[in-house]
Design a protein around this motif. Structure first.
Motif, PDB file in Angstrom:
ATOM      1  N   ILE A   1       0.840  -1.204   0.000  1.00 35.18           N
ATOM      2  CA  ILE A   1       0.000   0.000   0.000  1.00 35.18           C
ATOM      3  C   ILE A   1       0.876   1.256   0.000  1.00 35.18           C
ATOM      4  N   SER A   2       1.927   1.232   0.825  1.00 33.67           N
ATOM      5  CA  SER A   2       2.816   2.374   0.920  1.00 33.67           C
ATOM      6  C   SER A   2       3.439   2.710  -0.435  1.00 33.67           C
ATOM      7  N   ILE A   3       3.887   1.678  -1.146  1.00 30.25           N
ATOM      8  CA  ILE A   3       4.520   1.893  -2.450  1.00 30.25           C
ATOM      9  C   ILE A   3       3.472   2.270  -3.504  1.00 30.25           C
ATOM     10  N   GLY A   4       2.369   1.530  -3.506  1.00 28.39           N
ATOM     11  CA  GLY A   4       1.356   1.745  -4.537  1.00 28.39           C
ATOM     12  C   GLY A   4       0.663   3.084  -4.444  1.00 28.39           C
ATOM     13  N   LEU A   5       0.420   3.542  -3.212  1.00 28.59           N
ATOM     14  CA  LEU A   5      -0.285   4.810  -3.021  1.00 28.59           C
ATOM     15  C   LEU A   5       0.661   5.967  -2.699  1.00 28.59           C
ATOM     16  N   ARG A   6       1.962   5.664  -2.625  1.00 25.20           N
ATOM     17  CA  ARG A   6       2.980   6.679  -2.330  1.00 25.20           C
ATOM     18  C   ARG A   6       2.659   7.433  -1.044  1.00 25.20           C
ATOM     19  N   THR A   7       2.574   6.661   0.038  1.00 18.42           N
ATOM     20  CA  THR A   7       2.268   7.239   1.345  1.00 18.42           C
ATOM     21  C   THR A   7       3.160   6.591   2.396  1.00 18.42           C
TER      22      THR A   7
ATOM     23  N   VAL B   1       3.538  12.461   1.152  1.00 17.56           N
ATOM     24  CA  VAL B   1       4.871  12.256   1.712  1.00 17.56           C
ATOM     25  C   VAL B   1       5.604  13.592   1.750  1.00 17.56           C
ATOM     26  N   GLY B   2       6.381  13.823   2.806  1.00 19.93           N
ATOM     27  CA  GLY B   2       7.211  15.020   2.885  1.00 19.93           C
ATOM     28  C   GLY B   2       6.434  16.312   2.973  1.00 19.93           C
TER      29      GLY B   2
END
Length: 408
Positions: A240-246, A277-278
């Motif tokens: 999920i973190s990689i796929g949704l960029r979170t 992110v960031g």
């Protein structure tokens, strides 16, 4: 509280969280009186990789359980898991020469069955008798008193890495806890969530934790097969973190609040808010994207479990179906996906056979902790476990002797 001798504590040392469950032994049931949980950062795929972090998490989980239960905790029944856990079946035979079978004969035949070559870096966790064979009569559970020419035993041996078990004991000792015994976590989960009918007919428990998915096959009221897959809830969160960029913490929240592995269950127009992110602003995405990320990964996990069962010739050994438990089975549509892969009935397993705070622990995430309490209560009543607080693998011969005393 009527005395600490009636208090049993199960300590589930997991990859993502450590849970302490406190049970009080009554005459006819176990009452859960306290629960404590704290995030775990010192384990990877069920194995301790950071002693100090694990000790800190254990202390905090135990303190929380102590506050709820109103008692001091000094000893625990700890769980062990990880891909170092292996199981094998073994067979033993001795001569009886036409006389009655005695207690010593049962002990001898089990000793003969467990006399298998085990690497020096491994030790026996459990010796589980499957059946006795008296001459040509199979499926005998208690052969004592029967007259025979020969006696045979089929047993299931569970082994684990010496270092992994000792590290668990060391962490508990550093947290000022004695370890009454170490038990296989998938065995504990099965004890907590399976019915007697399921264990008799044949049923598989898949305990989906954070770092691993532990599979255990029960049949004829015995553990028949175990397997650990090093994929679990953390892999889903990472996807999920990689796929949704979170960030990972936000991905974990999204999994818990919105996770689904059934694309057909997502309504048109359903969206989720994904933190950026960031310091970037959050964005709204279709919930269907989340299901497209999770469904293939969960299907992969189930397919690998199926492959392992089938490659061992066990495809017809679980007519009672599958029971999914553990903290990662919260996903919407997970039972339907499992049924499509295994082609058997599937249900979510929640702890049963308990009283007290059962509404709090009626959650798949507490299956192992409650199961350890149940196994510990059997140990206290029937002495099925050895009582050696310093080493979870010590006293195997005593385990067998005490087990034998309980069946006659």
């Amino acid at each position: 509280m009527q005395g600490t001798e009636k208090i049993i504590v199960g300590l589930d040392i997991g990859t993502t969280k450590i849970t302490a469950v406190v049970g009080e032994m009554l005459e006819d049931e176990i009452n859960i009186i306290g629960v404590g949980s704290h995030p775990s950062t010192g384990l990877r795929k069920g194995i301790v990789v950071n002693i100090e972090s694990t000790v800190d998490s254990i202390k905090k989980a135990v303190e929380e359980a102590e506050l709820m239960a109103g008692c001091d905790i000094s000893s625990v029944y700890a769980g062990i898991a990880g891909n170092h856990i292996k199981g094998l079946n073994s067979h033993g035979l001795i001569a009886i020469k036409g006389r009655e079978i005695t207690a010593q004969d049962v002990e001898r035949v089990i000793d003969a069955a467990k006399s298998v070559a085990i690497p020096a870096d491994r030790e026996i966790v459990h010796v589980i008798p499957q059946e006795f064979i008296v001459d040509d009569m199979e499926s005998i559970q208690n052969p004592v008193g029967m007259t025979a020419i020969r006696l045979e035993a089929n047993i299931h041996i569970v082994t684990g890495a010496v270092s992994s078990a000792r590290n668990i004991v060391k962490c508990c000792n550093k947290a000022d806890l004695e370890v009454c015994d170490i038990a296989l976590e998938s065995l504990a989960s099965g004890e907590a969530v399976l019915t007697n009918e399921e264990k008799e007919l044949g049923c598989v428990v898949a305990d989906m934790g954070g770092g691993t998915t532990d599979l255990a096959l029960f049949k004829d009221n015995n553990l028949k097969f175990i397997y650990t897959l090093t994929l679990g809830g953390h892999n889903l969160t990472n996807d999920i973190s990689i796929g949704l960029r979170t960030p990972l913490p936000e991905a974990e929240k999204i999994k818990i609040e919105h996770g689904t592995c059934a694309q057909d269950n997502v309504k048109n127009g359903e969206t989720i808010e994904v933190p950026g992110v960031g310091g970037r602003s959050p964005k709204k995405l279709s919930k269907k994207i989340l299901s497209e990320i999770l469904e293939p990964r969960v299907e992969e996990i189930f397919s690998l479990l199926k492959k392992e069962l089938f490659s061992n010739g066990l495809e017809n050994s679980f007519p009672a179906g599958f029971v999914l438990t553990g903290g990662s089975v919260i996903l919407d549509g997970i039972t339907e996906l499992a049924e499509s892969v295994f082609n058997v009935p599937v249900r979510i397993g929640e702890p049963n056979k308990i009283g007290g705070l059962k509404d709090i622990v009626k959650n798949p995430a507490y299956a192992t902790g409650v199961g350890l309490v149940l196994l510990g209560s059997e140990a206290s009543c029937k002495m099925n476990f050895q009582d050696v607080p310093t080493h979870g693998f010590a006293g195997l011969s005593n385990k067998i002797k005490l087990w034998f005393k309980n069946i006659i």
